[in-house]
Design an enzyme around this catalytic site. Sequence first.
Site, short mmCIF file in Angstrom:
data_model
loop_
_atom_site.label_atom_id
_atom_site.label_comp_id
_atom_site.label_asym_id
_atom_site.label_seq_id
_atom_site.Cartn_x
_atom_site.Cartn_y
_atom_site.Cartn_z
N ASP A 561 53.10 39.71 32.32
CA ASP A 561 52.23 39.01 33.26
C ASP A 561 53.08 38.13 34.18
OD1 ASP A 561 49.54 38.15 34.16
OD2 ASP A 561 50.20 36.21 33.35
N HIS A 564 57.27 38.17 38.30
CA HIS A 564 58.02 37.60 39.42
C HIS A 564 58.22 36.10 39.28
CE1 HIS A 564 53.75 38.38 40.38
NE2 HIS A 564 53.74 37.10 40.72
N ASP A 686 42.23 43.26 38.76
CA ASP A 686 42.36 42.27 39.84
C ASP A 686 41.87 42.81 41.18
OD1 ASP A 686 43.55 40.30 38.24
OD2 ASP A 686 45.51 41.25 38.43
#
Length: 1556
Positions: A561, A564, A686
């Site tokens: 999750d 980045h 999402d």
Amino acid sequence: MSPPSRQSPTTVYLLPLSDDGSPDVPGSYIYLPPPTTPVWSVRFAIEGASSMCRQGSLWVNIPAEGKEFDRHDYREYRLTPDFNRTIEIDIPIHQAGSFGYYITYSPLPDFSTDPVPTPQPTRTPTHYIDVMPKLTVQNETLPLEALSIFSVISKFMGKYPTDWEKHLMGIGQRGYNMVHFTPLMMRGDSNSPYSIYDQHQFDKNVFPNGEKDVAEMISKMENEYGLLGLTDVVWNHTANNSKWLEEHPEAGYNVVTAPWLEASYELDTALLQLSRDLQQLGLPTTLRSVEDLNKIMENVKTRCIGGTRLWEYYVINVDRDCRAAVDAWMGDRVAFADTEYKKVGLGGVDEVKDWPLKRKADWLIEKALVGGDRMGARFRRLIKPEVAAGLLCLLFGRYDSRTNGPSDERAAYGTMQQFLNEVNLQFYRDYDADVAVIMDQVSNRTKYMRLDDHGPKLGAINDEHPLIESYFTRLPANETTSKHDPRSLALVNNGWIWAADAMRDNAGPQSRAYLRREVIVWGDCVKLRYGSGPQDNPFLWDFMAKYTRLMAKYFTAFRIDNCHSTPIHLAEYMLDEARKVRPNLAIAAELFSGSEEMDYMFVKRLGISCLIREAMQAWTTQEVSRLVHMHSGRPIGSFEVDEISHADATQQVNGTSNGTAPTRNEVIHRIKQSPVHALFMDCTHDNEVPAQKRDARDTLPNAALVAMCSSAIGSVMGYDEIYPQLIELVHETRLYVSPYSTGAPIKVHAGENGIGPIKKLLNQTHILMGKDGYDETYIDHQGEYITVHRVHPQSRKGYFLIAHTAFPGYGNGNAGFGPVKLPGTKAKPVGSYMLDVDVSPESKSAVMNDKRYLRGLPSRTRELRNVQVNTSGYDSVISIPEKFPPGSIALFETWIPSAEHSEGLDKFVTSGGRDAFKDLDLTDLNFVLYRAEPEERDASDGKDGSYTIPGNGTLVYCGLQGWWSVLKDVVRNNNLGHPICQHLRDGPWALDYNVGRLERMAQKPAYSNLKAPASWMRERFAAIQKLPSFLLPRYFAMSIQTAYNAAFERGIELMARNVRDGQKFLKGLSMVSVQVTGHMNNASLWPKKMVPSMAAGLPHFASEWARVWGRDSFISLRGLYLGTGHYEDAREHILAFASVLKHGMIPNLLNAGRLPRYNSRDSIWFFLQNCQDYVKIVPNGIGLFQETVQRRFLPYDDTWFSWDDPRAYSTASTMEDIIQEAIQRHASGLSFREYNAGPSLDSQMKSEGFNIEIHPDWNTGIIYGGNQWNCGTWMDKMGESEKAGNKGVPGTPRDGASVEITGLLYSTLKWLDELHNRAQYKYSGVSISSDLEHGENTITFGEWAAKIKANFERCYYIPLDPADDSKYDVNSRIVNRRGIYKDLHHSGKEYEDYQLRPNFPVAMTVAPDLFDPDHALKALEIVDHVLVGPCGMKTLDPSDLNYRGYYINSEDSTDFHTAKGRNYHQGPEWLWPRGFFLRALMKFDMMRRKTKEEKVECFQQVTRRLRGCVDHLKTNPWAGLTELTQKDGEFWCPTQSWSASAIIDVYHDASEYGLD
């Protein structure tokens, strides 16, 4: 007796390394398949004399068999230098993961005769090799490309086990093979799955028995439903109410652990207080307009920013620091921070006083500022008082209480105050800039949350929904938290930032993102603080590692999750922990770094299997097409990059650093360029669903297009059911319901309530293609349609999809989509369907208002029955009916009948090559591989020539090398758009050309060996000509590559052992001997006998009189023939040129002996040097002396007659006598005028140039010759321009005694003297009387050589110190450069003697004992610095006034120096002298090298200087080395014999130096 079983081939992935240690593979990203049994290996290949081998070691953390992976445990493999071989180190791969390697070595120092600093040992960066995990379910292997993943939000799954098992069964029955679970752990107060309350405990409400329930669920999934498990791992944050935070607030960022956040905390607290005080302040609490917002923002500025005195975190306290500086000055606590102040005199003081105010302030910032590295407490920044006092001393002098008083103190204070106010100016600018950002961020966020139409419109500002989200979680005050510093109880919340740097900690000391309010914060998640490693936060690292191991215990795959914003060193550590539990762990990542380069960094270092990519991000059909294209593998008909594909396993040595491994069968794979693999989701939890973002009908074509991709794919619960909108992850409480979770079997059919049954078909198709390796795809976008054809690269079986996408405004028709033709392809319908969805407001309302369950919209799939497949020959034409509305798909199975070869077409095309080419000899290979245009014309009586490819041009060779030179880059880059590919699709001409030339030549008796290759090629081309045209480039390239490899390897088999066992570069150079040697009807070595002859170069020196040159042949013969073991070719050339000896010379132009031209003074000496080399190198080479040669002219007779005159070839001599004649004639002196002198012989030369004069000086033994009007050495360019006035004026006459001739003469004399003393040469010397009959005066070879040696240094050396000039024959006034050897002695222009050119290394190579070793090595060092270019050698010192580095033979200017290319040897960089330079460098450098390490360094210095040649050979389509380049290597020419030969000589010499 049964035959012995054949050993299974070993699989090797070849990893060549560049000279800097980086992977020399396309794209540099290395992604390799899963471990197998038997194990495969990575083969590191490093050039044996690379500088990295200097005290070098390869370090890899790839674990040995049975060992656990430890990222920091690197195994060492010593790189034992070897000039002649490539070091190959095989590392078996036993487990999946991300593995690192690097190289340590001692950098090669600069070459110098003087002591140089020893470079410090260094190491390369760490490079990474990613190995895929091996996934299995129900005993079947699942490649990543075969994964079909189904995502569920765990909290909506209902009661465990009843509801869960129904859902999981339905997921498995729809053909999915992996389930993605959002976190299954205890959730925090927000109830978000990603806000985890306790990382060590599964959700008790779902799994009352904890781990036991999870273990049972996973077991049932895998064994009964065929489903693997994937879960999110959340490392960045924890729930804001996690109980363990109260025990360990150091796990988060607070003003104790992160003091730079104090200002952020103060501002956040002030904003919350303002939110509470709005009503009391008379400000609106419900925003209805931007004006309302602006009123609040005014208070944000005055109360929150101004009221907290936020600037105090930026600036220095001027009063405090002024007082401290003055106190230090008065107390004589003074430090001078700059060395310039220590040496300041009276003038320096004045200079400082005159500095402008800003310079003084800048100096204080640079030298005296403390605390400027980050934010911190108020007024953390300060000026060191002692340094500031030093500045005061320079301005006011040292403080003396006897003379200074309060007024001085006030003056000093005022001055310093001025300085510090200037210092603060920059800090106030920073503050103002940040305030502007803060105001924008708070205003824009508030406007979005409460006013914008596309925002959530939160409503009234109150305690539940304050003005702005808090950036801090404030832990409750209780018994547990009371043990901690109160300041540690406010913890930073996690969030994300637009376009953030993925490698930067947004809450770290170098970021002000939390102060500037740039973070879109998640108020329910506390950001975790890991620091640089476990030592910075032991509890947290241990706690989260335990959580990670727990997840790996049960789940086959992780989804990282927010990858980045995960510290990469943390992710490495945690994945290492996970892989200890589950070595074959697949890793998917949510990685949106905004940079492809950054994505690669994360992927390489973490061993990420795939990155999540989302089809629903596309907003048009065109964009969907682009995304599908990105994830669809290689184009149909892509090239095979391995050296051979499925061909006979190669017999190769398994190279290791010690070279002791046995020969065995190997299949060697080249590492292909790999993109970052994707997990391509038709929709994620999402994403907005098609019913929201597009048209609900697009659910079906979108899913079908994703399923056709050559990547892992995925979907989400609710997509197949056609949910009306995105599920709100945090606040939604309803449960899943699905028509596919009833426990009833699911069959592929059209029906109501979603696309599940059709999805089963799509998943089955996707998984089949993924398992079997269907990795070639063609995508076409036409209006509303996308078609996808995905095929297997070998069997050519495939699936073809027509998808009619559905976006708003597309209507209900088929949009006029015309018939689709599949050339050469058969097609069979699999299924055609359309989707209808009821999107009426009533239906939407009923579904969305269901209080208990999440439901899909009413929908139905319908079978479309009028899709037609018509055939015409091997072609198929697919037509869709009128009723094919948006939301429709048609799927077909395809195959290519002509590809159904009994052995498999790939195997057939790429096998049998070695057997077909095994009997070819060198002459056959010259024809098969090479032949320039003039050579082909000669062999075919003018009928055939080089092949021209439209849009590309004419191939450089007619043979396989011509084709492969074009194809190798086309194949490597998979450039299917190259003109050669289109040409192959257009027709069979290239195939016919290649077969035809082999078959025609095979009819000639001398080339009968070509029948087997011709038959092999015809059979292969006959098979591939039946294929659809789009496949012809692939199979033509495979055929040519197989034939080329077989022919090339056959050529190497016919070479000497040093070549067979040598480096790839040496092999490539050695094949130039085959390239330039072949039969020519118009250019044999003899007038009546047909033998192969050496071309001086190609294509310009390929045929007739221009092919065979004396000088070129004997500069080339040692390397190309003796160095490769082609002794018979060497013998034939020696005898042929010996037969035409005249005037004691061999001709420069042979012309088959018919019309030889005797104008080169140096050719005879290179010839004699080659005779010496032949005798020394060839077994029983001494027998050359007794070879009998028929003479073209009479011995010791200058009479000219034609080749068909009865006197021609009427007399025979032994080679011994011919050699003696050459020496004797030079000893006696030569004076003649060339036969047929005049314009018919040379239209450029003046009459005087035809006069040849050669004579010895018996005082020195040196031979002189030539004049200013001819050019008798290799630098033989004659001026040709009347316009420029240089016609007949040589560019480089080099008359007198050229240094290389003197060296070659000495070498020959010394050799003959040694042979005579061993009774192997009957002559002892020569007569030096003009009366040859009486021979009163004779001189032995030894005496003659001694004369030269006694005078050489005196005549040629130019000393470094002018004071030594008197010891040498030097005119000090003319010297341009010292420490070198003259190019000439006593030339017609004295300054030409002193020019630095690359000729004296030739003399050094053949006659090293002529040179003082110290002088020689220094001279070579100067040459290295001055003349050595990237690839060749400058032919003249750039400091010389005559230097002209650019050569253009066609230049028609008035420039005397360059017109018509007169500067051919006045600067342009020639390659063959580089070989002699490197050989000389080795000889003299080795003299000072005593140890093995020192000798290795010498080889490495040579290797460094070969880099340009190595690179040129790789890229030159002529597969050779150019004759010359322009200045600094700027321009490539074709291939020249002596260029390759001279470098082969370097390797030959190197092999003679022992390293023991």
